[in-house]
Design an enzyme around this catalytic site. Structure first.
Site, PDB file in Angstrom:
ATOM      1  N   CYS A   1       0.633  -1.304  -0.401  1.00  0.00           N
ATOM      2  CA  CYS A   1      -0.169   0.019  -0.678  1.00  0.00           C
ATOM      3  C   CYS A   1       0.934   1.044  -0.081  1.00  0.00           C
ATOM      4  CB  CYS A   1      -0.628   0.369   1.168  1.00  0.00           C
ATOM      5  SG  CYS A   1      -2.067   1.373   1.069  1.00  0.00           S
TER       6      CYS A   1
ATOM      7  N   ASP B   1       0.344   3.980   1.941  1.00  0.00           N
ATOM      8  CA  ASP B   1       0.331   4.073   2.814  1.00  0.00           C
ATOM      9  C   ASP B   1       1.358   4.363   3.927  1.00  0.00           C
ATOM     10  OD1 ASP B   1       0.593   4.472   5.992  1.00  0.00           O
ATOM     11  OD2 ASP B   1      -1.114   3.855   5.320  1.00  0.00           O
TER      12      ASP B   1
ATOM     13  N   ARG C   1       3.138   5.143   6.049  1.00  0.00           N
ATOM     14  CA  ARG C   1       3.158   4.313   7.293  1.00  0.00           C
ATOM     15  C   ARG C   1       3.823   2.627   7.416  1.00  0.00           C
ATOM     16  NH1 ARG C   1      -2.332   5.032  10.479  1.00  0.00           N
ATOM     17  NH2 ARG C   1      -2.665   4.594   8.188  1.00  0.00           N
TER      18      ARG C   1
HETATM   19 ZN    ZN Z   1      -3.422   1.066   2.798  1.00  0.00          ZN
END
Ligand code: ZN
Length: 222
Positions: free
Chosen positions: A44, A46, A48
């Site tokens: 992903c 993302d 993080r």
């Molecule tokens: Zn994600």
């Protein structure tokens, strides 16, 4: 997380480069000469969940593709090109699809909202929900259902990787790559292997999506 001033990124980069060459003056020359990673990571976007960091590996160790919700749609030329290049040219031995709990993409796909351009992208995750609706609807706790959809999305995206001709052809001729499904838990920093049975999944996929001819030769489809 504190905001980082734009200029500081270059200072950080110079400091990082200096730390690399401090005990190893040839570091970047060696890095520039070639790449032969054993791993292709599909995860992903993302911020993080940085691929190299969570795997504890260095530049050159992993070929990376990231998008919202770690999806491998069958008409996505971007994901398909990464897989093609990783398997046919870099000869990666393992392909990892890595999802993560607290995924905004998966959460958005569980909600009744019009997200504009994101709608067709997130529909891939809604399709995963529909495929596993019976199991998911039976989970009454919403956060557990959310976590399970993260896991099932990883499994289905692994299946999508296995549906590609380049993966089927390479496995038939070279016994690689093996496809793995992982989930990263942001709250604990734990990386979990969903222990997908690759051989069994390959057989399952090939009942319908077999792109190899019966003589074991590569098909023409891509
Ligand atoms: Zn994600």
């Amino acid at each position: 997380m504190p905001n980082i001033p734009y200029e500081q990124l270059f200072e950080n980069s110079a400091r990082w480069a200096a730390s690399r060459t401090a005990g190893d003056p040839e570091y970047f020359e060696r890095l520039a000469s070639q790449q032969c990673p054993d791993y292709l990571y599909i995860g992903c976007s993302d911020s993080r969940v940085p691929a190299n960091e969570i795997m504890g590996v260095e530049p050159g160790d992993v070929f990376v593709h990231r998008n919202v919700g770690n999806i491998v749609p069958n008409t996505d030329l971007n994901a398909a090109s990464v897989i093609e290049y990783g398997v046919a040219y870099l000869n990666v031995k393992h392909i990892i699809v890595c999802g993560h709990y607290n995924c905004g993409g998966v959460l958005a796909a569980m909600q009744s909202r019009d997200l504009g351009l994101l709608n067709p992208w997130l529909r891939n995750i809604r399709d995963v929900y529909r495929l596993h609706q019976k199991e998911l609807d039976a989970i009454t706790d919403e956060s557990s259902r959310y976590k399970r959809l993260v896991e099932l999305n990883v499994v289905e995206q692994c299946m999508n990787v296995i549906k590609t001709a380049v993966v089927q052809r390479s496995y038939l001729h070279h016994g690689a790559p093996i496809v793995h499904g992982w989930v990263f838990d942001l709250r604990t920093g734990t990386l979990r292997d969903l222990e997908i049975d690759f051989e069994a999944r390959l057989r399952e996929v090939q009942r319908i999506y077999n792109l190899m001819s019966e003589e074991g030769q590569a098909g023409t489809a891509t």
